[in-house]
Motif scaffolding. Structure first.
Motif: not given
Length: 351
Positions: A45-46, A53-56, A103-104, A149-153
């Protein structure tokens, strides 16, 4: 009020007799989601959220490419009979915003805490204890979102929002060339007559009464030949008239306190100033005859025209530029030069 689940929750009479929080509001039993119990599902899910977000970000970059790639104007590029520039700019910008929204939503549905919270409603300001509890709950929500704690997101979201800034910056190119030093000079020249901006008729001092204000422009807009130029027309005329616009006022000569070097800039109490406010460029002509003050209608900057147009109130930081005047051989008001300082709103280059 009705129960959410039959047999559970308070009745209207219960609420009328008690002010205590509702212990059982009748919500169904909470069930864990796959992402709550399966670490692999949580990671998947992450990645999905980060993918949106990357697609944006990719779509914003495609927006920029589309802006420069497709021709517009007399022979625009088309796609399926539609202007390619408009079509792809709309699709890429819309898709970028859509991906951030999806994404949100996925982030909140799959990764944030989905426990229900019941809160007392208060008709007035809450107590300090309640405010502290609310702030603590807000901080708990921030902590629970996992943004730390979710730096990727976090990083892909910040990248997507930052990339949207390109959407605002890139089209600024359509606003025209950079202003450069365009405000440093106007079409006013030595010997150019001052004309009423409506009729275009040249002005004589005896036609202006004490206390009167006249909106004026240089004669070149009505008769260019005497100045060795063709009459300015079209877009160039609009720009030139905006910069050259002045207000002409007449006061008792004894009320005027000219600055050093400006003693001969007026004619029998007649002075001319730029019509453009030095705050953000609004046109001004709100004239107080008794005080000799000129007010800007936008933000109430006030200028003392009897004292060299200096600012006496409001956000404007510079005095109104003054146009030096004289009278020609036929008795008409003329400028003796262009403005000696830039007209228009102040900007960072000016001292």
């Amino acid at each position: 009020m009705t129960d959410l689940v039959p047999g559970h929750g308070p009745t209207d009479s219960d609420l009328a007799t008690t002010g205590d929080p509702i212990v059982d509001p009748g919500l169904p039993e909470h069930l864990p989601r796959p992402t709550d119990v399966d670490p692999h599902a949580e990671k998947r899910a992450e990645r999905q959220v980060a993918g949106f977000f990357g697609g944006s970000i990719v779509l914003v970059l495609l927006f920029v490419v589309s802006y420069f790639a497709f021709d517009v104007g007399d022979n625009p590029d088309t796609f399926l009979g539609i202007g390619s520039s408009t079509l792809f700019l709309g699709l890429t910008l819309g898709g970028a915003l859509l991906f951030i929204g999806i994404g949100a939503i996925q982030w909140s549905r799959k990764l944030m805490n989905d426990q229900e919270i019941v809160e007392q409603r208060h008709p007035a300001r809450s107590s300090e204890e309640d405010r502290e509890v609310t702030l603590a709950a807000l901080q708990a929500g921030i902590d629970d979102s996992g943004i730390a704690r979710r730096p990727l997101i976090r990083n892909t979201l910040l990248g997507a929002l930052g990339a949207l800034g390109l959407v605002a910056i890139v089209p600024l190119r359509d606003l025209g060339p950079l202003p450069g030093r365009t405000l440093y000079k106007t079409v006013w020249r030595e010997g150019m007559r001052v004309c009423n901006d409506v009729s275009g008729a040249p002005l004589k001092p005896e036609w202006i009464e004490i206390g009167q204000l006249v909106n004026a422009e240089p004669e070149i807009f009505y008769n260019g030949e005497p100045y060795g130029q063709e009459t300015i027309t079209g877009h160039e005329q609009l720009v030139a008239k905006t910069k050259a616009a002045i207000i002409v006022v007449r006061m008792e000569p004894g009320d005027i306190t000219p600055a050093k070097g400006r003693e001969d800039w007026g004619v029998d109490g007649i002075l001319a100033y730029s019509k453009i406010c030095t705050h953000v460029g609004c046109p001004i002509s709100l004239w107080e005859q008794q005080t000799h003050h000129l007010l800007c209608p936008c933000h109430q900057s006030t200028f003392a025209l009897a004292d060299n147009g200096k600012v006496i109130f409001g956000p404007a930081a510079r005095a109104l530029p003054q146009l030096p005047l004289a009278v020609d051989d036929e008795g008409y008001l003329i400028a003796t030069s262009d403005f000696t300082e830039p007209v228009g709103p102040s900007f960072w280059e000016r001292g």
